[in-house]
Scaffold this active site. Structure first.
Site, PDB file in Angstrom:
ATOM      1  N   CYS A  84      41.842 -22.593  13.829  1.00  0.00           N
ATOM      2  CA  CYS A  84      42.116 -21.426  14.676  1.00  0.00           C
ATOM      3  C   CYS A  84      41.423 -21.512  16.029  1.00  0.00           C
ATOM      4  CB  CYS A  84      41.712 -20.152  13.952  1.00  0.00           C
ATOM      5  SG  CYS A  84      42.351 -20.054  12.270  1.00  0.00           S
ATOM      6  N   HIS A 116      41.363 -14.814  18.930  1.00  0.00           N
ATOM      7  CA  HIS A 116      42.194 -15.318  17.837  1.00  0.00           C
ATOM      8  C   HIS A 116      42.586 -14.152  16.951  1.00  0.00           C
ATOM      9  CE1 HIS A 116      43.584 -17.163  14.273  1.00  0.00           C
ATOM     10  NE2 HIS A 116      42.468 -17.010  13.597  1.00  0.00           N
ATOM     11  N   ASN A 155      48.476 -13.985  11.103  1.00  0.00           N
ATOM     12  CA  ASN A 155      47.488 -14.947  11.612  1.00  0.00           C
ATOM     13  C   ASN A 155      48.154 -16.317  11.679  1.00  0.00           C
ATOM     14  OD1 ASN A 155      45.502 -16.979  11.725  1.00  0.00           O
ATOM     15  ND2 ASN A 155      43.996 -15.763  10.618  1.00  0.00           N
TER      16      ASN A 155
HETATM   17  N1  COA Z   1      45.353  -6.478  -2.207  1.00  0.00           N
HETATM   18  C1  COA Z   1      44.752  -5.440  -2.811  1.00  0.00           C
HETATM   19  N2  COA Z   1      43.465  -5.476  -3.187  1.00  0.00           N
HETATM   20  C2  COA Z   1      42.788  -6.612  -2.957  1.00  0.00           C
HETATM   21  C3  COA Z   1      43.359  -7.729  -2.350  1.00  0.00           C
HETATM   22  C4  COA Z   1      44.711  -7.636  -1.967  1.00  0.00           C
HETATM   23  N3  COA Z   1      45.362  -8.634  -1.356  1.00  0.00           N
HETATM   24  N4  COA Z   1      42.440  -8.696  -2.260  1.00  0.00           N
HETATM   25  C5  COA Z   1      41.318  -8.191  -2.780  1.00  0.00           C
HETATM   26  N5  COA Z   1      41.531  -6.941  -3.213  1.00  0.00           N
HETATM   27  C6  COA Z   1      40.579  -6.037  -3.855  1.00  0.00           C
HETATM   28  C7  COA Z   1      39.662  -6.718  -4.825  1.00  0.00           C
HETATM   29  O1  COA Z   1      40.214  -6.771  -6.105  1.00  0.00           O
HETATM   30  C8  COA Z   1      38.444  -5.840  -4.778  1.00  0.00           C
HETATM   31  O2  COA Z   1      38.657  -4.706  -5.577  1.00  0.00           O
HETATM   32  P1  COA Z   1      37.445  -4.012  -6.392  1.00  0.00           P
HETATM   33  O3  COA Z   1      36.491  -3.508  -5.316  1.00  0.00           O
HETATM   34  O4  COA Z   1      38.110  -2.933  -7.153  1.00  0.00           O
HETATM   35  O5  COA Z   1      36.846  -5.086  -7.233  1.00  0.00           O
HETATM   36  C9  COA Z   1      38.411  -5.360  -3.327  1.00  0.00           C
HETATM   37  O6  COA Z   1      39.743  -5.499  -2.821  1.00  0.00           O
HETATM   38  C10 COA Z   1      37.458  -6.180  -2.482  1.00  0.00           C
HETATM   39  O7  COA Z   1      37.732  -7.573  -2.706  1.00  0.00           O
HETATM   40  P2  COA Z   1      37.253  -8.684  -1.738  1.00  0.00           P
HETATM   41  O8  COA Z   1      37.751 -10.009  -2.196  1.00  0.00           O
HETATM   42  O9  COA Z   1      35.777  -8.512  -1.587  1.00  0.00           O
HETATM   43  O10 COA Z   1      38.067  -8.286  -0.456  1.00  0.00           O
HETATM   44  P3  COA Z   1      37.543  -8.046   1.011  1.00  0.00           P
HETATM   45  O11 COA Z   1      37.114  -6.651   1.184  1.00  0.00           O
HETATM   46  O12 COA Z   1      36.608  -9.127   1.400  1.00  0.00           O
HETATM   47  O13 COA Z   1      38.900  -8.227   1.791  1.00  0.00           O
HETATM   48  C11 COA Z   1      39.925  -9.927   3.124  1.00  0.00           C
HETATM   49  C12 COA Z   1      39.605  -9.444   1.710  1.00  0.00           C
HETATM   50  C13 COA Z   1      40.592 -11.284   3.028  1.00  0.00           C
HETATM   51  C14 COA Z   1      40.889  -8.921   3.771  1.00  0.00           C
HETATM   52  C15 COA Z   1      38.625  -9.967   3.959  1.00  0.00           C
HETATM   53  O14 COA Z   1      37.644 -10.704   3.292  1.00  0.00           O
HETATM   54  C16 COA Z   1      38.837 -10.556   5.304  1.00  0.00           C
HETATM   55  O15 COA Z   1      39.519  -9.980   6.114  1.00  0.00           O
HETATM   56  N6  COA Z   1      38.207 -11.715   5.567  1.00  0.00           N
HETATM   57  C17 COA Z   1      38.385 -12.434   6.795  1.00  0.00           C
HETATM   58  C18 COA Z   1      39.639 -13.204   6.658  1.00  0.00           C
HETATM   59  C19 COA Z   1      40.132 -13.753   7.939  1.00  0.00           C
HETATM   60  O16 COA Z   1      40.218 -13.100   8.930  1.00  0.00           O
HETATM   61  N7  COA Z   1      40.484 -15.025   7.898  1.00  0.00           N
HETATM   62  C20 COA Z   1      40.999 -15.692   8.997  1.00  0.00           C
HETATM   63  C21 COA Z   1      39.945 -16.531   9.608  1.00  0.00           C
HETATM   64  S1  COA Z   1      40.637 -17.607  10.728  1.00  0.00           S
END
Ligand code: COA
Length: 334
Positions: free
Chosen positions: A123, A259, A290
């Site tokens: 990215c 980005h 993305n």
């Molecule tokens: N839909 C619904 N619920 C989801 C889910 C989805 N796609 N993915 C995870 N969850 C749930 C989990 O089960 C968990 O539930 P719980 O609290 O009941 O156990 C909760 O959401 C948190 O899970 P987690 O894996 O910790 O998610 P998060 O809050 O970290 O969110 C992302 C996930 C991917 C949205 C987040 O980590 C993120 O935005 N990261 C950066 C990613 C990014 O920008 N990448 C590009 C870089 S170039």
């Protein structure tokens, strides 16, 4: 001490002459993504800001998308393709380790014989490309360069993985970099952190898959929270360093084009940079997803076309992603 090696110098400065994007025609809604993961339109919008994204057709390649974007950027720049001396393709989804996408794209756009290479900086690849092209235009390596960010992430995504399936998408964006009499690309602030290489990775190498083909072809995998913490914690500092290096104040920006990783990361960077409310911010992720290396030029084109940012305005760019790698610079918009 005299040297037997003579040197060349190029233009006093370099500038972005044009930008053009390519968005595949197939729109993929959150509802469609949720057919394969346990999630909801509401959750995806709230956690990422993504409303819909585009996927390329099965027979539409990274090189195809790059060729369209580059052809249009060259036309907008008003130069002849034969004048392009360097083609840089930033991508992590060209499906061949060799030959490069860039050599094929150079040939197809009519930059016959141009130097051509791919950049593997995920990215951050587009901002890496700008930095490299800027240096080569100024040092005499080429007069004109084409830098293309392009991805077909849909080919490398596990569409049943809740952590990535809703984020990644396809597209291409290209710029022409050429000579300038005034400074129009600020110093790059860039780097890497290979210690965090597992944060965004592949499930397997292609060689491992060949040796032991499991049920799943290698796909992208991401430690979402780790990436989120790194982006929010460190990337605003990198962007501030790029502003400082260019001697530009945040309040004097005409656009902030980060980005398009995740809308919440963008919002956190705005707060950390104390970006004044009058500075327009790229939010192309809502309808594009993305697209990794393609996200900044796609967002730049949209802001200019929609009149959100002025042609000739000053913009702060920052790319960051798998590696981990990052690059940021202040530029004059084409
Ligand atoms: N839909 C619904 N619920 C989801 C889910 C989805 N796609 N993915 C995870 N969850 C749930 C989990 O089960 C968990 O539930 P719980 O609290 O009941 O156990 C909760 O959401 C948190 O899970 P987690 O894996 O910790 O998610 P998060 O809050 O970290 O969110 C992302 C996930 C991917 C949205 C987040 O980590 C993120 O935005 N990261 C950066 C990613 C990014 O920008 N990448 C590009 C870089 S170039």
């Amino acid at each position: 001490m005299s040297s037997p090696i003579s040197s060349v110098t190029g233009a006093p400065f370099a500038r972005i002459m044009s930008v053009a994007g390519y968005r595949p025609s197939r729109v993929v809604t959150n509802e469609e993504v949720c057919e394969r993961i346990d999630s909801s339109d509401e959750w995806i919008r709230e956690r990422s800001g993504i409303i819909e994204r585009r996927y390329a057709a099965a027979d539409e390649s990274v090189s195809d998308m790059a060729t369209i974007a580059a052809t249009n950027a060259i036309r907008k720049a008003g130069i002849d393709p034969a004048q392009v001396g360097l083609v840089l393709v930033a991508s992590v989804t060209h499906p061949y380790p060799t030959p490069s996408a860039a050599a094929e794209v150079a040939f197809r756009i009519g930059a016959i014989g141009a130097a051509a290479t791919d950049i593997s900086s995920a990215c951050a690849g587009f901002c890496y490309g700008i930095a490299i092209a800027d240096a080569l235009v100024r040092s005499g390596g080429t007069t004109y360069a084409v830098v293309i960010g392009v991805e077909k992430l849909s080919d490398w995504t596990d569409h049943t993985d809740r952590g990535t399936a809703f984020i990644f998408a396809d597209g291409a964006g290209a710029v022409v970099i050429g000579p300038s009499e005034i400074s129009a690309i600020g110093p790059v602030v860039w780097g890497s952190d290979g210690e965090q290489r597992e944060a965004i990775n592949m499930t397997q190498s292609l060689v491992e898959y060949r040796q032991d083909p499991g049920p799943h072809f290698p796909t992208l995998t991401m430690q979402g929270q780790q990436v989120f913490r790194w982006a929010v914690g460190d990337m605003a500092k990198t962007a501030q360093a790029a502003l400082d290096a260019a001697h530009v104040a945040a309040e004097d920006l005409d656009a902030f084009i980060p980005h398009q990783a995740n809308m919440r990361i963008t919002d956190a960077m705005i707060r950390a940079l104390k970006l004044p409310a009058h500075v327009p911010v790229a939010r192309d992720i809502a309808y594009t997803g993305n697209t990794s290396a393609a996200s900044i030029p796609l967002a730049m084109e949209r802001m200019l076309d929609d009149g959100q940012a002025p042609h000739g305005g000053t913009a702060l760019l920052i790319g960051f992603g798998a590696g981990l790698v990052f690059a940021s610079q202040v530029v004059t918009l084409p």
